[in-house]
Write a protein that holds these residues in place. Structure first.
Motif, PDB file in Angstrom:
ATOM      1  N   SER A 244     -12.122   5.091  -7.416  1.00  0.00           N
ATOM      2  CA  SER A 244     -11.606   5.961  -8.471  1.00  0.00           C
ATOM      3  C   SER A 244     -12.281   5.638  -9.789  1.00  0.00           C
ATOM      4  O   SER A 244     -12.686   4.498 -10.042  1.00  0.00           O
ATOM      5  CB  SER A 244     -10.085   5.783  -8.616  1.00  0.00           C
ATOM      6  N   ARG A 245     -12.397   6.642 -10.641  1.00  0.00           N
ATOM      7  CA  ARG A 245     -12.894   6.406 -11.995  1.00  0.00           C
ATOM      8  C   ARG A 245     -11.781   5.898 -12.906  1.00  0.00           C
ATOM      9  O   ARG A 245     -12.040   5.452 -14.016  1.00  0.00           O
ATOM     10  CB  ARG A 245     -13.447   7.702 -12.577  1.00  0.00           C
ATOM     11  N   ASP A 246     -10.542   5.986 -12.449  1.00  0.00           N
ATOM     12  CA  ASP A 246      -9.380   5.664 -13.267  1.00  0.00           C
ATOM     13  C   ASP A 246      -8.820   4.303 -12.845  1.00  0.00           C
ATOM     14  O   ASP A 246      -8.234   4.163 -11.767  1.00  0.00           O
ATOM     15  CB  ASP A 246      -8.318   6.753 -13.091  1.00  0.00           C
ATOM     16  N   GLU A 247      -8.984   3.299 -13.687  1.00  0.00           N
ATOM     17  CA  GLU A 247      -8.548   1.948 -13.334  1.00  0.00           C
ATOM     18  C   GLU A 247      -7.033   1.874 -13.163  1.00  0.00           C
ATOM     19  O   GLU A 247      -6.531   1.233 -12.226  1.00  0.00           O
ATOM     20  CB  GLU A 247      -9.002   0.948 -14.398  1.00  0.00           C
ATOM     21  N   ALA A 248      -6.281   2.514 -14.063  1.00  0.00           N
ATOM     22  CA  ALA A 248      -4.821   2.455 -13.976  1.00  0.00           C
ATOM     23  C   ALA A 248      -4.327   3.115 -12.693  1.00  0.00           C
ATOM     24  O   ALA A 248      -3.394   2.619 -12.037  1.00  0.00           O
ATOM     25  CB  ALA A 248      -4.193   3.126 -15.193  1.00  0.00           C
ATOM     26  N   LYS A 249      -4.947   4.231 -12.317  1.00  0.00           N
ATOM     27  CA  LYS A 249      -4.542   4.912 -11.086  1.00  0.00           C
ATOM     28  C   LYS A 249      -4.830   4.031  -9.872  1.00  0.00           C
ATOM     29  O   LYS A 249      -4.002   3.890  -8.968  1.00  0.00           O
ATOM     30  CB  LYS A 249      -5.284   6.240 -10.956  1.00  0.00           C
ATOM     31  N   ALA A 250      -6.016   3.413  -9.854  1.00  0.00           N
ATOM     32  CA  ALA A 250      -6.352   2.532  -8.731  1.00  0.00           C
ATOM     33  C   ALA A 250      -5.389   1.357  -8.653  1.00  0.00           C
ATOM     34  O   ALA A 250      -4.935   0.968  -7.564  1.00  0.00           O
ATOM     35  CB  ALA A 250      -7.789   2.042  -8.872  1.00  0.00           C
ATOM     36  N   GLU A 251      -5.053   0.786  -9.803  1.00  0.00           N
ATOM     37  CA  GLU A 251      -4.159  -0.371  -9.806  1.00  0.00           C
ATOM     38  C   GLU A 251      -2.761  -0.003  -9.327  1.00  0.00           C
ATOM     39  O   GLU A 251      -2.054  -0.831  -8.736  1.00  0.00           O
ATOM     40  CB  GLU A 251      -4.103  -0.989 -11.203  1.00  0.00           C
ATOM     41  N   SER A 252      -2.353   1.240  -9.558  1.00  0.00           N
ATOM     42  CA  SER A 252      -1.010   1.650  -9.125  1.00  0.00           C
ATOM     43  C   SER A 252      -0.864   1.591  -7.606  1.00  0.00           C
ATOM     44  O   SER A 252       0.239   1.460  -7.083  1.00  0.00           O
ATOM     45  CB  SER A 252      -0.703   3.069  -9.626  1.00  0.00           C
ATOM     46  N   PHE A 253      -1.978   1.675  -6.888  1.00  0.00           N
ATOM     47  CA  PHE A 253      -1.909   1.621  -5.440  1.00  0.00           C
ATOM     48  C   PHE A 253      -1.711   0.210  -4.923  1.00  0.00           C
ATOM     49  O   PHE A 253      -1.352   0.016  -3.767  1.00  0.00           O
ATOM     50  CB  PHE A 253      -3.160   2.242  -4.832  1.00  0.00           C
ATOM     51  N   CYS A 254      -1.967  -0.785  -5.767  1.00  0.00           N
ATOM     52  CA  CYS A 254      -1.761  -2.171  -5.340  1.00  0.00           C
ATOM     53  C   CYS A 254      -0.307  -2.404  -4.949  1.00  0.00           C
ATOM     54  O   CYS A 254       0.001  -2.953  -3.887  1.00  0.00           O
ATOM     55  CB  CYS A 254      -2.165  -3.132  -6.457  1.00  0.00           C
ATOM     56  N   THR A 255       0.603  -1.997  -5.824  1.00  0.00           N
ATOM     57  CA  THR A 255       2.034  -2.202  -5.580  1.00  0.00           C
ATOM     58  C   THR A 255       2.483  -1.457  -4.340  1.00  0.00           C
ATOM     59  O   THR A 255       3.229  -1.987  -3.503  1.00  0.00           O
ATOM     60  CB  THR A 255       2.849  -1.732  -6.789  1.00  0.00           C
ATOM     61  N   ARG A 256       1.994  -0.217  -4.186  1.00  0.00           N
ATOM     62  CA  ARG A 256       2.371   0.573  -3.017  1.00  0.00           C
ATOM     63  C   ARG A 256       1.880  -0.076  -1.724  1.00  0.00           C
ATOM     64  O   ARG A 256       2.578  -0.099  -0.711  1.00  0.00           O
ATOM     65  CB  ARG A 256       1.785   1.981  -3.128  1.00  0.00           C
ATOM     66  N   ALA A 257       0.655  -0.583  -1.773  1.00  0.00           N
ATOM     67  CA  ALA A 257       0.070  -1.177  -0.571  1.00  0.00           C
ATOM     68  C   ALA A 257       0.839  -2.420  -0.145  1.00  0.00           C
ATOM     69  O   ALA A 257       1.080  -2.636   1.048  1.00  0.00           O
ATOM     70  CB  ALA A 257      -1.399  -1.509  -0.816  1.00  0.00           C
ATOM     71  N   VAL A 258       1.216  -3.253  -1.106  1.00  0.00           N
ATOM     72  CA  VAL A 258       1.975  -4.463  -0.788  1.00  0.00           C
ATOM     73  C   VAL A 258       3.332  -4.087  -0.199  1.00  0.00           C
ATOM     74  O   VAL A 258       3.798  -4.691   0.775  1.00  0.00           O
ATOM     75  CB  VAL A 258       2.143  -5.346  -2.039  1.00  0.00           C
ATOM     76  N   ALA A 259       3.977  -3.075  -0.778  1.00  0.00           N
ATOM     77  CA  ALA A 259       5.270  -2.622  -0.256  1.00  0.00           C
ATOM     78  C   ALA A 259       5.125  -2.090   1.168  1.00  0.00           C
ATOM     79  O   ALA A 259       5.967  -2.353   2.036  1.00  0.00           O
ATOM     80  CB  ALA A 259       5.844  -1.544  -1.171  1.00  0.00           C
ATOM     81  N   ARG A 260       4.038  -1.349   1.412  1.00  0.00           N
ATOM     82  CA  ARG A 260       3.787  -0.826   2.766  1.00  0.00           C
ATOM     83  C   ARG A 260       3.619  -1.955   3.770  1.00  0.00           C
ATOM     84  O   ARG A 260       4.018  -1.857   4.931  1.00  0.00           O
ATOM     85  CB  ARG A 260       2.518   0.027   2.731  1.00  0.00           C
ATOM     86  N   ASP A 261       3.006  -3.061   3.325  1.00  0.00           N
ATOM     87  CA  ASP A 261       2.753  -4.199   4.216  1.00  0.00           C
ATOM     88  C   ASP A 261       3.980  -5.087   4.401  1.00  0.00           C
ATOM     89  O   ASP A 261       3.910  -6.101   5.090  1.00  0.00           O
ATOM     90  CB  ASP A 261       1.600  -5.051   3.663  1.00  0.00           C
ATOM     91  N   GLY A 262       5.072  -4.751   3.750  1.00  0.00           N
ATOM     92  CA  GLY A 262       6.276  -5.549   3.884  1.00  0.00           C
ATOM     93  C   GLY A 262       6.274  -6.802   3.033  1.00  0.00           C
ATOM     94  O   GLY A 262       7.044  -7.732   3.291  1.00  0.00           O
ATOM     95  N   GLY A 263       5.406  -6.848   2.016  1.00  0.00           N
ATOM     96  CA  GLY A 263       5.393  -7.977   1.098  1.00  0.00           C
ATOM     97  C   GLY A 263       4.616  -9.178   1.581  1.00  0.00           C
ATOM     98  O   GLY A 263       4.610 -10.217   0.924  1.00  0.00           O
ATOM     99  N   GLY A 264       3.900  -9.062   2.693  1.00  0.00           N
ATOM    100  CA  GLY A 264       3.171 -10.214   3.218  1.00  0.00           C
ATOM    101  C   GLY A 264       1.728 -10.307   2.757  1.00  0.00           C
ATOM    102  O   GLY A 264       0.970 -11.131   3.261  1.00  0.00           O
ATOM    103  N   THR A 265       1.339  -9.462   1.799  1.00  0.00           N
ATOM    104  CA  THR A 265      -0.039  -9.450   1.315  1.00  0.00           C
ATOM    105  C   THR A 265      -0.065  -9.557  -0.204  1.00  0.00           C
ATOM    106  O   THR A 265       0.983  -9.512  -0.864  1.00  0.00           O
ATOM    107  CB  THR A 265      -0.758  -8.158   1.747  1.00  0.00           C
ATOM    108  N   LEU A 266      -1.269  -9.680  -0.754  1.00  0.00           N
ATOM    109  CA  LEU A 266      -1.446  -9.792  -2.198  1.00  0.00           C
ATOM    110  C   LEU A 266      -2.008  -8.493  -2.759  1.00  0.00           C
ATOM    111  O   LEU A 266      -2.870  -7.860  -2.131  1.00  0.00           O
ATOM    112  CB  LEU A 266      -2.423 -10.936  -2.518  1.00  0.00           C
ATOM    113  N   PRO A 267      -1.558  -8.080  -3.962  1.00  0.00           N
ATOM    114  CA  PRO A 267      -2.170  -6.907  -4.595  1.00  0.00           C
ATOM    115  C   PRO A 267      -3.573  -7.256  -5.085  1.00  0.00           C
ATOM    116  O   PRO A 267      -3.788  -8.329  -5.649  1.00  0.00           O
ATOM    117  CB  PRO A 267      -1.225  -6.609  -5.768  1.00  0.00           C
ATOM    118  N   ILE A 268      -4.527  -6.368  -4.854  1.00  0.00           N
ATOM    119  CA  ILE A 268      -5.909  -6.653  -5.236  1.00  0.00           C
ATOM    120  C   ILE A 268      -6.555  -5.426  -5.855  1.00  0.00           C
ATOM    121  O   ILE A 268      -6.338  -4.298  -5.395  1.00  0.00           O
ATOM    122  CB  ILE A 268      -6.729  -7.149  -4.020  1.00  0.00           C
ATOM    123  N   LEU A 269      -7.314  -5.646  -6.910  1.00  0.00           N
ATOM    124  CA  LEU A 269      -8.040  -4.570  -7.578  1.00  0.00           C
ATOM    125  C   LEU A 269      -9.515  -4.946  -7.616  1.00  0.00           C
ATOM    126  O   LEU A 269      -9.889  -5.965  -8.193  1.00  0.00           O
ATOM    127  CB  LEU A 269      -7.523  -4.361  -9.005  1.00  0.00           C
TER     128      LEU A 269
END
Length: 338
Positions: A244-269
């Motif tokens: 993405s060209r939008d850093e804030a938009k890309a970072e917003s997916f970090c939280t979603r991804a961790v939640a999808r994984d059940g909290g067993g992973t780290l958010p990464i940008l």
């Protein structure tokens, strides 16, 4: 942003991949033993698409393979990881050269159906799921595109769709399926995948500004994989990579991804810097999710880690794209992440 359309991207990619398939021992692809095969999903839902393998590299470059021959694997054993990767690159390069992009709306849908039904057969997924998935994708495309659909618009609509097919361990979007097929290198499934992905060769190219243009990709990663990142690590991602060209938009997916994984992973940008002449970045002019400002890096793009840090809870990885002839002067691993 450049508007030039590179209609020869598939041919250039094929020549580059095939030229660089035999590597010296120093430049051999290898994977750390502690890394598994699981992958985060796409940017928008984890971001995914692959890098551009160096359209700038000389087609006459020679990389002799000086490694001793491997013993024949036992029938029940998998070949060594680097051998899988090399075979995958060869298959992809050959198909890029021999196959034309899907032609016409019906041609796109035929390739889509062949890919999805074949994927379900290969993964023991109920074929009725494939039927419903394809029907939903077609219905959504009809709503978004109406009578103005072209092959290129339809590809972009399908790639960015958030519709998911039920699969274990979690549902799959079409972009995830395409990426997984490219990574695995299964030739039967690669054919329809390449027919679809070659349509991306016709997308406008985002010309990086000097000294480089930044793109962003947010997702999640296991602690063991995160620890593998270190400055100067060189790696290659087989599948196309969504950014993405939008850093804030890309970072917003970090939280979603961790939640999808059940909290067993780290958010990464990932902050991805693209110097001129190192990677092909295609611009999606149409998207089912336009606020994501998505661009695509071609399959088999090479990266080097420049810095590793942290911002709050988010792991920050700064990487830079490399031309293939530069990347292969050192050790390169096949990335077990994307």
């Amino acid at each position: 942003m450049g508007n030039a359309v590179d209609s020869t991207g598939g041919q250039a990619l094929a020549e580059t991949l095939e030229t660089n398939t035999s590597l010296t021992t120093k430049g051999a692809h290898k994977r750390p033993a502690n890394m598994d095969e699981t992958q985060p999903s796409k940017l928008t839902r984890g971001l995914s698409l692959a890098p551009t393998v160096d359209a700038q590299m000389s087609a006459t470059a020679s990389w002799p393979d000086t490694r001793p021959p491997l013993p024949a694997p036992h029938p029940t054993q998998q070949p060594p990881p680097w051998d899988n990767f090399r075979s995958s690159r060869l298959n992809y390069a050959e198909l890029c050269r021999s196959l034309s992009p899907a032609s016409g709306i019906d041609g796109v849908y035929r390739a889509l159906s062949a890919l999805v039904f074949g994927y379900c057969r290969a993964n023991d997924v109920d074929p009725s799921f494939a039927e419903n998935f394809v029907a939903q994708l077609r219905s959504e495309a009809s709503i978004h595109l109406g009578g103005s659909a072209t092959e290129l618009l339809l590809f972009q609509q399908l790639w960015t769709s958030g519709i998911q097919m039920p699969c274990a361990p979690h549902p799959r979007e079409l972009s995830f399926i395409l990426n997984e097929v490219v990574r695995r290198g299964d030739r039967d499934l690669l054919q329809p995948a390449v027919q679809l992905l070659r349509l991306a060769d016709q997308l406008p190219v985002d010309t990086p500004a000097a000294p480089s243009r930044a793109y962003y990709r947010g997702g999640s990663i296991s602690a063991s994989k995160q620890q593998a990142f270190r400055p100067d690590l060189r790696y290659c991602v087989a599948n196309p990579l969504s950014v993405s060209r939008d850093e804030a938009k890309a970072e917003s997916f970090c939280t979603r991804a961790v939640a999808r994984d059940g909290g067993g992973t780290l958010p990464i940008l990932w902050r991805i810097f693209v110097p001129p002449d190192t990677a092909r970045v295609a611009v999606l002019g149409h998207s089912a999710l336009p606020d994501e400002q998505e661009c695509l890096l071609s399959p088999y793009t090479f990266f080097v880690v420049r810095d590793v840090g942290k911002r709050g809870a988010v792991q920050l990885i700064d990487v830079e794209t490399l031309a293939a002839d530069v990347a292969l002067q050192g050790d390169v691993i096949e990335a077990p992440w994307s």
